[in-house]
Design a protein around this motif. Structure first.
Motif, PDB file in Angstrom:
ATOM      1  N   GLY A 120       0.828  -1.411  -0.173  1.00 29.26           N
ATOM      2  CA  GLY A 120      -0.062   0.043  -0.052  1.00 29.26           C
ATOM      3  C   GLY A 120       0.841   1.256  -0.024  1.00 29.26           C
ATOM      4  N   ARG A 121       1.985   1.277   0.746  1.00 26.33           N
ATOM      5  CA  ARG A 121       2.876   2.306   0.900  1.00 26.33           C
ATOM      6  C   ARG A 121       3.363   2.527  -0.501  1.00 26.33           C
ATOM      7  NH1 ARG A 121       3.626   0.202   6.053  1.00 26.33           N
ATOM      8  NH2 ARG A 121       5.628  -0.724   5.372  1.00 26.33           N
ATOM      9  N   ALA A 122       3.952   1.559  -1.141  1.00 27.25           N
ATOM     10  CA  ALA A 122       4.507   1.764  -2.691  1.00 27.25           C
ATOM     11  C   ALA A 122       3.530   2.121  -3.447  1.00 27.25           C
ATOM     12  CB  ALA A 122       4.980   0.261  -2.974  1.00 27.25           C
ATOM     13  N   CYS A 123       2.334   1.751  -3.256  1.00 24.20           N
ATOM     14  CA  CYS A 123       1.348   2.333  -4.373  1.00 24.20           C
ATOM     15  C   CYS A 123       1.029   3.755  -4.079  1.00 24.20           C
ATOM     16  CB  CYS A 123      -0.116   1.416  -4.140  1.00 24.20           C
ATOM     17  SG  CYS A 123      -0.029  -0.158  -4.756  1.00 24.20           S
ATOM     18  N   LEU A 124       1.131   4.090  -2.834  1.00 20.10           N
ATOM     19  CA  LEU A 124       0.866   5.495  -2.346  1.00 20.10           C
ATOM     20  C   LEU A 124       2.025   6.521  -2.797  1.00 20.10           C
ATOM     21  CD1 LEU A 124      -1.027   7.729  -0.938  1.00 20.10           C
ATOM     22  CD2 LEU A 124       0.362   6.819   1.060  1.00 20.10           C
ATOM     23  N   ARG A 125       3.296   5.882  -2.856  1.00 18.65           N
ATOM     24  CA  ARG A 125       4.510   6.510  -3.327  1.00 18.65           C
ATOM     25  C   ARG A 125       4.300   6.854  -4.937  1.00 18.65           C
ATOM     26  NH1 ARG A 125       7.230   3.598   0.167  1.00 18.65           N
ATOM     27  NH2 ARG A 125       7.852   2.023  -1.186  1.00 18.65           N
ATOM     28  N   ARG A 126       3.858   5.647  -5.666  1.00 13.04           N
ATOM     29  CA  ARG A 126       3.718   5.797  -7.036  1.00 13.04           C
ATOM     30  C   ARG A 126       2.726   6.824  -7.455  1.00 13.04           C
ATOM     31  NH1 ARG A 126       2.758   0.469 -10.884  1.00 13.04           N
ATOM     32  NH2 ARG A 126       0.503   1.155 -10.756  1.00 13.04           N
TER      33      ARG A 126
END
Length: 198
Positions: free
Chosen positions: A116-122
C-alpha cells in the motif's frame, strides 16, 4: 556460494488505486471525507457557508463517495455532521474493504501495508492528483474551504475533558507554589537541622 534472494520493491501493475483509494491510503476515512468535500466545493457542487454545507441544484456526481456526500447535503447541514457521516458511510467502508482485499491495507486497522505504501508513493510521484488527496485540507491555500474542512474534524472524544483536567491541575499547582512562596518569605523553610553525627 549460496544464492541471495532479494525482496522485490517493484509495484505490481494491478496497483492502480483511484483518487479516493489513494486518499484512504494517505489518511484513512477522514482523508476521503476531506477530499470529497474539497472536490465538490471546488467544482461548485457544494456551497460551504459558515459551518454549514448544501448541495447546489443539479445531478449528483457519478462516483459513489461523491454521490453519497452530494445526496446527504440536499438540505442545509452542518459540515461536521456531514463529514462524520461520510467517514462512516458504506461507500467509504467499501473502499477500506477493497484495499484490504487487495493487500494494500491491514484488515482491521486499515493501515497501509508495504505494498500500500509503495502504491501511495507511485501515486504521489505520478503527479496526477490534487495535492489535498495526499496532504489533506492543510495543503490548501488559506481560504474558506480550507478553514471549513479543517474545522470539520471534531476534537477526539475525551480530549476536551483531558485538557480541562490538565488546566485545573496546573492552576492548583500554581496556587500551591504561590502559597509556598508567600509562606517562605522570611527565609528558607528547609526543615530543622538535626546536627551531630556519629
Amino acid at each position: 556460494m549460496g544464492r541471495v534472494f532479494r525482496r522485490s520493491t517493484a509495484v505490481p501493475s494491478e496497483c492502480a488505486p483511484d483518487t479516493y483509494e489513494v486518499a484512504f491510503l494517505a489518511g484513512g476515512a477522514p482523508r476521503v471525507a476531506d477530499a470529497a468535500l474539497i472536490a465538490l466545493a471546488e467544482r461548485g457542487l457544494l456551497r460551504l457557508s459558515g459551518p454549514r454545507v448544501r448541495a447546489v441544484d443539479g445531478a449528483p456526481p457519478p462516483h459513489p463517495v461523491e454521490r453519497a456526500l452530494f445526496l446527504s447535503c440536499l438540505r442545509n447541514r452542518s459540515i461536521v455532521s456531514v463529514h462524520t457521516a461520510l467517514r462512516r458511510s458504506p461507500e467509504v467502508e467499501e473502499i477500506g474493504h477493497r484495499l484490504a482485499g487487495r493487500g494494500l491495507t491491514t484488515r482491521f486497522r486499515r493501515r497501509p501495508t508495504r505494498l500500500g505504501r509503495a502504491c501511495l508513493r507511485r501515486a504521489a510521484e505520478s503527479g496526477g492528483l490534487p495535492p489535498y488527496v495526499l496532504g489533506g485540507a492543510a495543503v490548501l491555500p488559506d481560504g474558506p474551504v480550507r478553514r471549513r474542512v479543517l474545522g470539520a474534524h471534531p476534537i477526539p472524544q475525551g480530549l476536551g475533558r483531558s485538557l480541562t483536567r490538565m488546566g485545573r491541575a496546573l492552576d492548583r499547582d500554581s496556587e500551591r507554589d504561590s502559597d509556598h512562596d508567600s509562606a517562605s518569605d522570611g527565609g528558607f523553610g528547609c526543615g530543622g537541622g538535626s546536627g551531630g553525627g556519629d
